[in-house]
Design a protein around this motif. Structure first.
Motif, short mmCIF file in Angstrom:
data_model
loop_
_atom_site.label_atom_id
_atom_site.label_comp_id
_atom_site.label_asym_id
_atom_site.label_seq_id
_atom_site.Cartn_x
_atom_site.Cartn_y
_atom_site.Cartn_z
N SER A 132 11.12 87.02 70.43
CA SER A 132 10.24 88.01 71.06
C SER A 132 10.91 89.39 71.08
O SER A 132 10.28 90.39 70.73
N SER A 133 12.16 89.44 71.48
CA SER A 133 12.89 90.71 71.51
C SER A 133 13.03 91.30 70.12
O SER A 133 12.86 92.52 69.93
N ALA A 134 13.33 90.46 69.15
CA ALA A 134 13.47 90.94 67.77
C ALA A 134 12.17 91.56 67.27
O ALA A 134 12.18 92.62 66.63
N LYS A 135 11.06 90.92 67.57
CA LYS A 135 9.75 91.45 67.15
C LYS A 135 9.47 92.79 67.82
O LYS A 135 9.00 93.73 67.17
N THR A 136 9.77 92.89 69.10
CA THR A 136 9.56 94.15 69.84
C THR A 136 10.41 95.27 69.25
O THR A 136 9.93 96.39 69.04
N LEU A 137 11.67 94.97 68.97
CA LEU A 137 12.57 95.98 68.38
C LEU A 137 12.13 96.37 66.98
O LEU A 137 12.17 97.55 66.61
N LEU A 138 11.68 95.39 66.20
CA LEU A 138 11.20 95.69 64.85
C LEU A 138 9.97 96.60 64.90
O LEU A 138 9.87 97.55 64.11
N ASN A 139 9.07 96.34 65.82
CA ASN A 139 7.89 97.20 65.97
C ASN A 139 8.31 98.63 66.31
O ASN A 139 7.75 99.59 65.79
N LYS A 140 9.30 98.77 67.20
CA LYS A 140 9.79 100.10 67.58
C LYS A 140 10.42 100.80 66.38
O LYS A 140 10.12 101.97 66.11
N VAL A 141 11.26 100.11 65.64
CA VAL A 141 11.91 100.71 64.46
C VAL A 141 10.86 101.09 63.42
O VAL A 141 10.90 102.19 62.87
N ASN A 142 9.91 100.22 63.17
CA ASN A 142 8.86 100.53 62.20
C ASN A 142 8.03 101.74 62.63
O ASN A 142 7.64 102.56 61.79
N CYS A 143 7.77 101.86 63.90
CA CYS A 143 7.03 103.01 64.43
C CYS A 143 7.84 104.29 64.22
O CYS A 143 7.29 105.32 63.81
N LEU A 144 9.13 104.25 64.49
CA LEU A 144 9.99 105.42 64.28
C LEU A 144 10.06 105.81 62.80
O LEU A 144 10.08 106.99 62.46
N ILE A 145 10.08 104.82 61.94
CA ILE A 145 10.08 105.09 60.49
C ILE A 145 8.75 105.72 60.09
O ILE A 145 8.71 106.73 59.38
N LEU A 146 7.66 105.12 60.55
CA LEU A 146 6.31 105.61 60.23
C LEU A 146 6.11 107.05 60.70
O LEU A 146 5.47 107.85 60.03
N ASN A 147 6.70 107.39 61.85
CA ASN A 147 6.57 108.73 62.40
C ASN A 147 7.64 109.70 61.88
O ASN A 147 7.80 110.79 62.42
N ASN A 148 8.36 109.25 60.85
CA ASN A 148 9.34 110.09 60.17
C ASN A 148 10.48 110.54 61.11
O ASN A 148 11.01 111.64 60.97
#
Length: 142
Positions: free
Chosen positions: A22-38
């Motif tokens: 669960s934590s890994a998924k939450t962190l991955l979503n955060k990292v992907n969001c930061l990547i998407l937002n440049n």
């Protein structure tokens, strides 16, 4: 994207089988969001440090790393303690990371603070740290 910094999240783990996926998924979503937002580079990583866990933490980490290249893992030979696990992660990440943030695997810290940390980093700060506003969840001894 090339000009954005590579962020490595250091996540020390000790017997975390119940919350790790669960934590890994939450962190991955955060990292992907930061990547998407440049905000950060696509080369950014989530680096788990298995601090000698005796449960299924290592099996879960191995599976996560096989499923997604954003995850990485270092497994220590025995339990060295939280701070040593963080140091091991920082030593490993310093060769390829522009920015390093540590966060506990139970995600009791506010992961949305990562955005603010990166903002402060881009403003030229070499060290950025957070201070808890609410200590109600701390035990008497802490």
């Amino acid at each position: 994207m090339e000009n954005k910094s590579t962020l490595v999240l250091i996540v020390p783990c000790y017997n975390e089988e119940e919350i790790l996926e669960s934590s890994a998924k939450t962190l991955l979503n955060k990292v992907n969001c930061l990547i998407l937002n440049n905000v950060i580079s696509e080369k950014s990583k989530i680096l788990f440090i298995n601090d000698g866990s005796k449960d299924k933490t290592q099996l879960i980490l191995t599976k996560l790393c096989q499923e997604n290249p954003t995850y990485a893992c270092i497994s220590l030979s025995r339990n060295f303690g939280h701070q040593c696990a963080i140091l091991a992660g920082m030593k490993a990440a310093c060769d390829f990371a522009d920015a390093i943030i540590t966060i506990d695997s139970d995600l009791q810290q506010d992961i949305n603070a990562i955005d603010k940390f990166m903002e402060k980093f881009y403003q030229g700060n070499d060290i950025v740290y957070g201070v808890r506003n609410d200590r109600n969840s701390d035990s008497f001894l802490k």
